[in-house]
Motif scaffolding. Structure first.
Motif, PDB file in Angstrom:
ATOM      1  N   LEU A 327       7.423  10.116 -16.600  1.00 35.58           N
ATOM      2  CA  LEU A 327       7.069  11.281 -15.793  1.00 35.58           C
ATOM      3  C   LEU A 327       7.886  12.507 -16.164  1.00 35.58           C
ATOM      4  CD1 LEU A 327       6.831   9.656 -12.241  1.00 35.58           C
ATOM      5  CD2 LEU A 327       4.927  10.516 -13.598  1.00 35.58           C
ATOM      6  N   ASN A 328       9.095  12.280 -16.630  1.00 38.02           N
ATOM      7  CA  ASN A 328      10.040  13.358 -16.871  1.00 38.02           C
ATOM      8  C   ASN A 328       9.833  13.977 -18.251  1.00 38.02           C
ATOM      9  OD1 ASN A 328      12.166  15.021 -16.122  1.00 38.02           O
ATOM     10  ND2 ASN A 328      13.698  13.713 -17.094  1.00 38.02           N
ATOM     11  N   VAL A 329       8.589  14.301 -18.572  1.00 39.83           N
ATOM     12  CA  VAL A 329       8.276  14.950 -19.850  1.00 39.83           C
ATOM     13  C   VAL A 329       8.421  16.460 -19.695  1.00 39.83           C
ATOM     14  CG1 VAL A 329       6.509  15.301 -21.612  1.00 39.83           C
ATOM     15  CG2 VAL A 329       6.720  13.079 -20.476  1.00 39.83           C
ATOM     16  N   ILE A 330       7.728  17.012 -18.710  1.00 45.49           N
ATOM     17  CA  ILE A 330       7.865  18.428 -18.362  1.00 45.49           C
ATOM     18  C   ILE A 330       8.384  18.479 -16.930  1.00 45.49           C
ATOM     19  CG2 ILE A 330       6.679  20.628 -18.066  1.00 45.49           C
ATOM     20  CD1 ILE A 330       4.563  19.660 -20.023  1.00 45.49           C
ATOM     21  N   THR A 331       9.547  19.048 -16.738  1.00 44.96           N
ATOM     22  CA  THR A 331      10.164  19.086 -15.414  1.00 44.96           C
ATOM     23  C   THR A 331      10.309  20.533 -14.953  1.00 44.96           C
ATOM     24  OG1 THR A 331      11.407  17.057 -15.864  1.00 44.96           O
ATOM     25  CG2 THR A 331      12.171  18.425 -14.042  1.00 44.96           C
ATOM     26  N   LEU A 332       9.784  20.813 -13.776  1.00 48.83           N
ATOM     27  CA  LEU A 332       9.932  22.130 -13.170  1.00 48.83           C
ATOM     28  C   LEU A 332      10.755  21.983 -11.897  1.00 48.83           C
ATOM     29  CD1 LEU A 332       6.313  23.607 -13.492  1.00 48.83           C
ATOM     30  CD2 LEU A 332       8.186  23.689 -15.130  1.00 48.83           C
ATOM     31  N   ARG A 333      11.805  22.765 -11.797  1.00 44.58           N
ATOM     32  CA  ARG A 333      12.648  22.752 -10.607  1.00 44.58           C
ATOM     33  C   ARG A 333      12.340  23.997  -9.775  1.00 44.58           C
ATOM     34  NH1 ARG A 333      16.487  18.841 -11.159  1.00 44.58           N
ATOM     35  NH2 ARG A 333      16.762  18.030 -13.292  1.00 44.58           N
ATOM     36  N   LEU A 334      11.928  23.789  -8.546  1.00 46.68           N
ATOM     37  CA  LEU A 334      11.572  24.904  -7.677  1.00 46.68           C
ATOM     38  C   LEU A 334      12.812  25.371  -6.920  1.00 46.68           C
ATOM     39  CD1 LEU A 334       8.819  23.347  -8.207  1.00 46.68           C
ATOM     40  CD2 LEU A 334       8.029  24.493  -6.141  1.00 46.68           C
ATOM     41  N   PRO A 335      13.131  26.656  -7.000  1.00 50.30           N
ATOM     42  CA  PRO A 335      14.351  27.151  -6.355  1.00 50.30           C
ATOM     43  C   PRO A 335      14.191  27.154  -4.837  1.00 50.30           C
ATOM     44  CG  PRO A 335      13.074  28.979  -7.215  1.00 50.30           C
ATOM     45  CD  PRO A 335      12.387  27.731  -7.694  1.00 50.30           C
ATOM     46  N   PRO A 336      15.238  26.778  -4.095  1.00 53.56           N
ATOM     47  CA  PRO A 336      15.180  26.893  -2.635  1.00 53.56           C
ATOM     48  C   PRO A 336      15.177  28.362  -2.222  1.00 53.56           C
ATOM     49  CG  PRO A 336      17.381  26.243  -3.334  1.00 53.56           C
ATOM     50  CD  PRO A 336      16.520  26.217  -4.556  1.00 53.56           C
ATOM     51  N   LEU A 337      14.733  28.617  -1.005  1.00 47.18           N
ATOM     52  CA  LEU A 337      14.588  29.997  -0.543  1.00 47.18           C
ATOM     53  C   LEU A 337      15.934  30.718  -0.481  1.00 47.18           C
ATOM     54  CD1 LEU A 337      12.660  32.154   0.462  1.00 47.18           C
ATOM     55  CD2 LEU A 337      12.872  31.213   2.771  1.00 47.18           C
ATOM     56  N   ARG A 338      17.009  29.997  -0.195  1.00 47.80           N
ATOM     57  CA  ARG A 338      18.325  30.643  -0.098  1.00 47.80           C
ATOM     58  C   ARG A 338      18.796  31.175  -1.448  1.00 47.80           C
ATOM     59  NH1 ARG A 338      18.896  25.264   0.578  1.00 47.80           N
ATOM     60  NH2 ARG A 338      19.998  24.103  -1.070  1.00 47.80           N
ATOM     61  N   GLU A 339      18.199  30.701  -2.552  1.00 47.22           N
ATOM     62  CA  GLU A 339      18.582  31.186  -3.877  1.00 47.22           C
ATOM     63  C   GLU A 339      17.722  32.358  -4.330  1.00 47.22           C
ATOM     64  OE1 GLU A 339      18.583  27.995  -6.669  1.00 47.22           O
ATOM     65  OE2 GLU A 339      20.084  26.809  -5.574  1.00 47.22           O
ATOM     66  N   ARG A 340      16.763  32.743  -3.529  1.00 47.20           N
ATOM     67  CA  ARG A 340      15.924  33.898  -3.877  1.00 47.20           C
ATOM     68  C   ARG A 340      15.668  34.772  -2.631  1.00 47.20           C
ATOM     69  NH1 ARG A 340      10.115  32.867  -3.506  1.00 47.20           N
ATOM     70  NH2 ARG A 340       9.675  30.813  -2.654  1.00 47.20           N
ATOM     71  N   PRO A 341      16.735  35.261  -2.016  1.00 42.15           N
ATOM     72  CA  PRO A 341      16.560  36.052  -0.784  1.00 42.15           C
ATOM     73  C   PRO A 341      15.788  37.346  -1.004  1.00 42.15           C
ATOM     74  CG  PRO A 341      18.817  36.213  -1.594  1.00 42.15           C
ATOM     75  CD  PRO A 341      18.154  35.151  -2.400  1.00 42.15           C
ATOM     76  N   GLN A 376      20.046  36.346   5.158  1.00 38.66           N
ATOM     77  CA  GLN A 376      21.348  35.721   5.278  1.00 38.66           C
ATOM     78  C   GLN A 376      21.279  34.247   5.682  1.00 38.66           C
ATOM     79  OE1 GLN A 376      24.376  37.006   4.740  1.00 38.66           O
ATOM     80  NE2 GLN A 376      23.736  39.104   4.250  1.00 38.66           N
ATOM     81  N   GLN A 377      20.093  33.759   6.034  1.00 37.53           N
ATOM     82  CA  GLN A 377      19.970  32.405   6.572  1.00 37.53           C
ATOM     83  C   GLN A 377      19.951  31.356   5.450  1.00 37.53           C
ATOM     84  OE1 GLN A 377      20.202  32.138   9.955  1.00 37.53           O
ATOM     85  NE2 GLN A 377      20.490  34.352   9.683  1.00 37.53           N
ATOM     86  N   PRO A 378      20.360  30.120   5.751  1.00 37.89           N
ATOM     87  CA  PRO A 378      20.380  29.064   4.714  1.00 37.89           C
ATOM     88  C   PRO A 378      19.012  28.448   4.460  1.00 37.89           C
ATOM     89  CG  PRO A 378      21.219  28.201   6.786  1.00 37.89           C
ATOM     90  CD  PRO A 378      21.017  29.677   7.005  1.00 37.89           C
ATOM     91  N   TRP A 379      18.104  28.524   5.438  1.00 37.10           N
ATOM     92  CA  TRP A 379      16.736  28.019   5.298  1.00 37.10           C
ATOM     93  C   TRP A 379      16.666  26.603   4.724  1.00 37.10           C
ATOM     94  CZ3 TRP A 379      14.000  30.744   8.323  1.00 37.10           C
ATOM     95  CH2 TRP A 379      14.137  32.122   8.420  1.00 37.10           C
ATOM     96  N   PRO A 380      17.166  25.604   5.433  1.00 38.89           N
ATOM     97  CA  PRO A 380      17.054  24.218   4.931  1.00 38.89           C
ATOM     98  C   PRO A 380      15.607  23.754   4.793  1.00 38.89           C
ATOM     99  CG  PRO A 380      17.824  24.251   7.207  1.00 38.89           C
ATOM    100  CD  PRO A 380      17.880  25.667   6.730  1.00 38.89           C
ATOM    101  N   GLY A 381      14.712  24.351   5.587  1.00 36.58           N
ATOM    102  CA  GLY A 381      13.285  24.005   5.476  1.00 36.58           C
ATOM    103  C   GLY A 381      12.521  24.921   4.557  1.00 36.58           C
ATOM    104  N   ASN A 382      13.229  25.885   3.928  1.00 34.88           N
ATOM    105  CA  ASN A 382      12.661  26.786   2.926  1.00 34.88           C
ATOM    106  C   ASN A 382      11.476  27.586   3.458  1.00 34.88           C
ATOM    107  OD1 ASN A 382      14.348  26.224   0.454  1.00 34.88           O
ATOM    108  ND2 ASN A 382      13.786  24.160   1.070  1.00 34.88           N
ATOM    109  N   VAL A 383      10.447  27.799   2.644  1.00 35.40           N
ATOM    110  CA  VAL A 383       9.342  28.683   3.035  1.00 35.40           C
ATOM    111  C   VAL A 383       8.601  28.122   4.237  1.00 35.40           C
ATOM    112  CG1 VAL A 383       7.206  29.776   2.258  1.00 35.40           C
ATOM    113  CG2 VAL A 383       9.119  29.537   0.674  1.00 35.40           C
ATOM    114  N   ARG A 384       8.528  26.801   4.349  1.00 30.93           N
ATOM    115  CA  ARG A 384       7.851  26.204   5.505  1.00 30.93           C
ATOM    116  C   ARG A 384       8.573  26.594   6.803  1.00 30.93           C
ATOM    117  NH1 ARG A 384       7.796  21.007   4.003  1.00 30.93           N
ATOM    118  NH2 ARG A 384       5.823  21.255   2.904  1.00 30.93           N
ATOM    119  N   GLU A 385       9.888  26.577   6.784  1.00 31.62           N
ATOM    120  CA  GLU A 385      10.660  26.978   7.964  1.00 31.62           C
ATOM    121  C   GLU A 385      10.492  28.473   8.235  1.00 31.62           C
ATOM    122  OE1 GLU A 385      15.289  26.944   9.607  1.00 31.62           O
ATOM    123  OE2 GLU A 385      14.815  26.170   7.603  1.00 31.62           O
TER     124      GLU A 385
END
Length: 497
Positions: A327-341, A376-385
C-alpha cells in the motif's frame, strides 16, 4: 335399420393436418392481413385483408405484387431472415410507406423439417394508436430505469475535486501537487492524517482527476462494519453461500468498483484475516466471493486511508508488513489544521456559506479578532471540528456579525495574553480545569501519564468484565478490536485479568 358404424379414429398425421388447417383459417380471420412466401422468398399468396395495403405500398393490382421477391415489394421486411435461420420472429414493429404495423413471421416446414416458406401476419395496423397504452407504459418504465441508473451512477461518482479542498497555504499547495501526480498513476495510494483532515475528500479528488473518473468510486469504511460482516461486504456473497443468504447472491464492494476506484477508509482497523485476502487482490487483481470457489477478475485501483500509525501497528503485529509495503507506494500526508492556520479564514467563508444555504439564513460575517482566535486553537478534530463550531455559532448567535466574544465558552481563551488569545501550547484556560481539594503540587504528574493510567485501568476492567473476550471488551469501550490490541501491546495489560 342397421346402426351406422362409429367413425374411425384419426391418426396423428390427420390430426396435425386438421389442426394446421384450423389454425391457418383462424390466423386469416383474426389478423389484419396475411401473406405466404416460398423458400426463395417470393410472395405466393395474400389474403383479402392484406389486399387493402397494396395501394399504399404502390401496387394497383394483386398480380403486380404476388410473384415478386418479398424484399422488393415490402420495404424493411425480415422474412428473408426467417427463411435463412428457420427461427420465428413472433412480434416486431414494421414501418414502411403503408404505415407502422405489429407483425409476426413464422417459418413453414415440410415433413422432413426443411424450411419451404414463411408465413407473415399483420397483427395490428395503426400500431401507435392500437398499442398506445402498452407503448406509454414501456416508455414510462424505460424512463424510470434510466433515472435509477443515472442516480446510481451519480452515487458511484467522485463527490469532490481538488478544488473542494479549501486552502492556499504551502502545505495544501504541496498536497494538491502530489495528489495530481498520483491521479494518473495506477499504483495504490496511502493517505495518512488525523481524523477530520479530509482524507476521503482527497481520495475522491484523486479519482476525479484521473483516467478512471467516469468509472465507479466506491467507499468502504472498515471501522464502521463489524468484523463478521466485513468479508461479505468486501468480496460479496455467492448464491446460497449460507443459510439466510440471498438466493441471487450479492455483489461486494470490489465487484461494484470494477474498472474504477475502491477507497478503504480506516485501513488500520482491518482484521488480519482479511488483510491477506486484500493483498491477493492487490497482487493478482482477483478474488473469490464468500461461499464460492470461482475466481473473479477485477480491475480496481485501491486508495487506503488511516489515522493510525501503520508502522507502529506493523511492529505490534496488528498489520501485515507485506500489505503495508504494497500500500505504501504513493503516500500522501494530510496536514492537520493547526499546521495551516492561514487557511482558516477561507474555510470559515466556505463552510459559513454552506450553513447559510442549508438553513436558509443570511450568512454571518466574522470579525478579525474572531478569526484570529480560531487560528490560535489546536483543533484536535481538525476541519470537522471547525465545521461543527461554525455551524453551531452561525445558528445560535444573533445578529449579522460574529466576534471573539461570541466564541467564549466554545473555544479556549487565555486572559494572560495581550491579545486575549490562547497560546497554542495552553489551549485550555486554567480556570476551566477542576481540581480536587486534596491535590498538592508535589502530587502532580504529567497529564499524559495520568490519562494513560485511566485508559489502562479501563481496558483491564473491561477485559475482566467480559472474561477476557477482546471483541466484547472493545465493544463496551467503544473502540475497534484492532485498537484494543494496540493498546494491550502499548500498556502491557494482562489478558487473563
Amino acid at each position: 335399420m342397421a346402426e351406422a358404424d362409429p367413425p374411425l379414429p384419426l391418426d396423428a398425421a390427420s390430426i396435425l393436418a386438421l389442426a394446421a388447417r384450423e389454425m391457418f383459417a383462424l390466423f386469416s380471420d383474426v389478423s389484419q392481413g396475411m401473406l405466404l412466401v416460398d423458400r426463395s422468398g417470393r410472395v405466393v399468396w395474400i389474403n383479402e385483408g392484406y389486399r387493402r395495403f397494396l395501394p399504399n405500398l404502390g401496387f394497383a393490382r394483386e398480380s403486380d405484387f404476388v410473384g415478386q421477391p418479398v424484399e422488393a415489394v415490402i420495404p424493411n421486411t425480415l422474412m428473408h431472415e426467417v427463411l435463412r435461420t428457420g427461427r420465428p420472429i413472433l412480434m416486431d414493429l414494421l414501418t414502411n410507406r403503408a404505415g407502422t404495423f405489429v407483425v409476426s413471421r413464422l417459418p413453414l416446414r415440410d415433413a422432413q423439417g426443411q424450411v419451404i416458406g414463411a408465413l407473415g401476419m399483420v397483427l395490428f395496423d395503426q400500431a401507435q394508436a392500437t398499442l398506445q397504452p402498452l407503448i406509454h407504459k414501456f416508455v414510462s418504465l424505460q424512463s424510470d430505469l434510466d433515472t435509477a441508473r443515472l442516480e446510481l451512477a451519480q452515487q458511484r461518482r467522485a463527490k469532490y475535486t481538488l478544488a473542494s479542498f479549501v486552502g492556499h497555504s504551502p502545505a495544501v499547495q504541496e498536497l494538491k501537487r502530489q495528489a495530481r501526480r498520483a491521479a494518473y498513476n495506477h499504483s495504490p495510494v496511502l493517505l495518512l492524517g488525523e481524523t477530520g483532515t479530509g482524507k476521503e475528500l482527497i481520495a475522491h479528488a484523486i479519482h476525479a482527476a484521473g483516467p478512471r473518473a467516469h468509472k465507479p468510486m466506491v467507499n468502504v469504511n472498515i471501522a464502521a462494519v463489524p468484523d463478521a460482516l466485513l468479508e461479505a461486504e468486501f468480496f460479496g456473497v455467492a448464491p446460497g453461500a449460507y443459510t439466510g443468504a440471498e438466493r441471487k447472491g450479492r455483489e461486494g464492494k470490489l465487484a461494484l468498483a470494477d474498472g474504477g476506484t475502491l477507497l478503504l477508509d480506516e485501513i488500520g482497523d482491518m482484521p488480519l484475516s482479511l488483510q491477506a485476502k486484500l493483498l491477493r487482490v492487490l497482487q493478482e487483481q482477483e478474488f473469490e466471493p464468500l461461499g464460492s470457489n470461482r475466481l473473479t477478475k477485477v480491475d480496481v485501483r485501491v486508495l487506503a486511508a488511516t489515522s493510525h500509525d501503520l508502522q507502529a501497528r506493523v511492529a505490534a503485529g496488528l498489520f501485515r508488513a507485506d500489505l503495508f509495503y504494497r500500500l505504501n507506494v504513493i503516500t500522501l500526508r494530510l496536514p492537520p489544521l493547526r499546521e495551516r492556520p492561514d487557511d482558516i479564514p477561507a474555510l470559515v467563508e466556505v463552510i459559513g456559506e454552506e450553513v447559510a444555504r442549508r438553513s436558509g439564513l443570511p450568512q454571518k460575517e466574522w470579525s478579525g479578532d474572531a478569526l484570529a482566535l480560531l487560528a490560535q486553537q489546536p483543533w484536535p478534530g481538525n476541519v470537522r471540528e471547525l465545521r461543527n463550531l461554525i455551524e453551531q455559532v452561525s445558528l445560535l448567535v444573533d445578529g449579522p456579525r460574529i466576534g471573539a466574544a461570541d466564541l467564549r465558552g466554545r473555544v479556549a481563551v487565555s486572559t494572560g495574553s495581550s491579545a486575549g488569545l490562547a497560546h497554542p501550547s495552553h489551549p485550555r484556560p486554567i480556570a476551566a480545569l477542576s481540581t480536587t481539594p486534596q491535590a498538592r503540587p508535589a502530587d502532580a504528574r504529567p497529564l499524559a501519564q495520568q490519562l494513560a493510567d485511566v485508559e489502562r485501568a479501563a481496558i483491564a476492567q473491561a477485559l475482566a468484565a467480559h472474561q477476557g473476550n477482546k471483541a466484547a471488551a472493545a465493544r463496551s469501550l467503544g473502540i475497534a478490536r484492532a485498537t484494543l490490541y494496540e493498546k494491550l501491546a502499548e500498556y502491557g495489560v494482562a489478558e487473563d485479568v
